[in-house]
Design a protein around this motif. Sequence first.
Motif, mmCIF file in Angstrom:
data_model
loop_
_atom_site.group_PDB
_atom_site.id
_atom_site.type_symbol
_atom_site.label_atom_id
_atom_site.label_comp_id
_atom_site.label_asym_id
_atom_site.label_seq_id
_atom_site.Cartn_x
_atom_site.Cartn_y
_atom_site.Cartn_z
ATOM 1 N N VAL A 74 42.965 30.609 42.137
ATOM 2 C CA VAL A 74 42.253 30.667 43.409
ATOM 3 C C VAL A 74 40.755 30.612 43.118
ATOM 4 O O VAL A 74 40.304 31.059 42.053
ATOM 5 N N GLU A 75 40.004 30.056 44.051
ATOM 6 C CA GLU A 75 38.555 29.984 43.911
ATOM 7 C C GLU A 75 37.891 30.970 44.864
ATOM 8 O O GLU A 75 38.302 31.106 46.025
ATOM 9 N N GLN A 76 36.883 31.671 44.366
ATOM 10 C CA GLN A 76 36.125 32.619 45.178
ATOM 11 C C GLN A 76 34.642 32.385 44.942
ATOM 12 O O GLN A 76 34.105 32.737 43.887
ATOM 13 N N ASP A 77 33.976 31.733 45.906
ATOM 14 C CA ASP A 77 32.538 31.464 45.802
ATOM 15 C C ASP A 77 32.184 30.812 44.479
ATOM 16 O O ASP A 77 31.236 31.214 43.792
ATOM 17 N N GLY A 78 32.958 29.815 44.105
ATOM 18 C CA GLY A 78 32.693 29.075 42.882
ATOM 19 C C GLY A 78 33.250 29.698 41.616
ATOM 20 O O GLY A 78 33.104 29.126 40.525
ATOM 21 N N THR A 79 33.878 30.861 41.728
ATOM 22 C CA THR A 79 34.480 31.527 40.580
ATOM 23 C C THR A 79 35.990 31.324 40.609
ATOM 24 O O THR A 79 36.626 31.534 41.646
ATOM 25 N N SER A 80 36.549 30.933 39.500
ATOM 26 C CA SER A 80 37.986 30.706 39.404
ATOM 27 C C SER A 80 38.680 31.966 38.894
ATOM 28 O O SER A 80 38.229 32.587 37.924
ATOM 29 N N LEU A 81 39.763 32.349 39.572
ATOM 30 C CA LEU A 81 40.540 33.514 39.172
ATOM 31 C C LEU A 81 42.007 33.143 39.117
ATOM 32 O O LEU A 81 42.458 32.174 39.743
ATOM 33 N N LEU A 82 42.777 33.958 38.372
ATOM 34 C CA LEU A 82 44.222 33.821 38.339
ATOM 35 C C LEU A 82 44.850 35.012 39.050
ATOM 36 O O LEU A 82 44.297 36.112 39.057
ATOM 37 N N VAL A 83 46.002 34.769 39.644
ATOM 38 C CA VAL A 83 46.665 35.769 40.476
ATOM 39 C C VAL A 83 48.144 35.795 40.139
ATOM 40 O O VAL A 83 48.764 34.739 39.938
ATOM 41 N N MET A 84 48.713 36.998 40.070
ATOM 42 C CA MET A 84 50.171 37.098 39.922
ATOM 43 C C MET A 84 50.655 38.429 40.481
ATOM 44 O O MET A 84 49.869 39.377 40.640
ATOM 45 N N HIS A 85 51.946 38.479 40.778
ATOM 46 C CA HIS A 85 52.606 39.735 41.103
ATOM 47 C C HIS A 85 52.947 40.409 39.776
ATOM 48 O O HIS A 85 53.568 39.788 38.913
ATOM 49 N N PRO A 86 52.568 41.688 39.579
ATOM 50 C CA PRO A 86 52.802 42.316 38.273
ATOM 51 C C PRO A 86 54.172 42.940 38.104
ATOM 52 O O PRO A 86 54.438 43.567 37.069
ATOM 53 N N GLY A 87 55.071 42.791 39.099
ATOM 54 C CA GLY A 87 56.329 43.516 39.008
ATOM 55 C C GLY A 87 56.145 44.929 39.524
ATOM 56 O O GLY A 87 55.037 45.350 39.847
ATOM 57 N N VAL A 88 57.236 45.660 39.604
ATOM 58 C CA VAL A 88 57.193 47.023 40.132
ATOM 59 C C VAL A 88 57.540 48.014 39.026
ATOM 60 O O VAL A 88 58.524 47.829 38.303
ATOM 61 N N GLY A 89 56.735 49.049 38.876
ATOM 62 C CA GLY A 89 56.946 50.050 37.839
ATOM 63 C C GLY A 89 56.101 49.768 36.617
ATOM 64 O O GLY A 89 55.815 48.611 36.279
ATOM 65 N N ALA A 90 55.675 50.829 35.949
ATOM 66 C CA ALA A 90 54.728 50.709 34.841
ATOM 67 C C ALA A 90 55.215 49.825 33.691
ATOM 68 O O ALA A 90 54.443 49.014 33.184
ATOM 69 N N PRO A 91 56.482 49.930 33.228
ATOM 70 C CA PRO A 91 56.871 49.121 32.070
ATOM 71 C C PRO A 91 56.738 47.615 32.309
ATOM 72 O O PRO A 91 56.151 46.904 31.481
#
Length: 260
Positions: A74-91
């Motif tokens: 995704v782009e935010q004001d010219g900055t590129s970022l990556l996005v994901m769902h991390p799963g549920v629960g710490a492990p």
Amino acid sequence: MTPSDLNPEFPLFEFDPDPAAILNPQVKLRLENPPQRWVLCFFREVLDSLAQSGELRKVGELRSEAGANPIYQVEQDGTSLLVMHPGVGAPLAVGFMEEAISCGGRHFIACGGCGVLKRDIAVGHPVVITSAVRDEGTSYHYLPPTREAAASPAAVAALEETLRNRKVDYRLGKSWTTDAIYRETKARRTRRVEEGCLVVEMEASAFFALAQFRGVTCGQVVYGGDLVTPEGWDFRDWIARGDVRTALFWLAVEACSKLG
């Protein structure tokens, strides 16, 4: 550290500082210059909707026994970022964050929901987590035993700046991270409140411990969900807050773009 340094009575406290394990994450993305900023978003339906509308572009995936887990750009004001769902629960969440670090991730903002321990935190109200009580197991593999793990100051500052600039009212405080959602007893809840916890969730202390161990930046913002009090549990219909969940995702993106 030698075996004699370990505590045989309590395996969870056998912290080993060796950064290399037998199995290490070796995930790479097919991107020429993978972004270092990642948003870990717990709202699956938000990611699906934004991907369908073209606001997120799939660039890879991670996998577990639960199946494929897409990685989006995704782009935010010219900055590129990556996005994901991390799963549920710490492990699982920490496992995916480890793999994100192996992909070049250095700056992380997580956004999700939480249970609230105090009635004055309304449904949908944002809380920036400053530290978390380590009532889970994963963090003890990343830091020696301590009561809490702290968020990265730079990440907390970025979240606060973003929320202030957007004129979003928020709370700042400590969380209770636990593995056992059905073992939040009255006595344990009382103790957590007495030590300053505002909310309860399942990943923050492990995220923060991993970040310190790997030398990366990590913060987390959550919104008030179900109510956990001695009088009982109140669902408060917290999941059906699509506008709040989408707004919190974009606030996390904006905050993450400020890091680094």
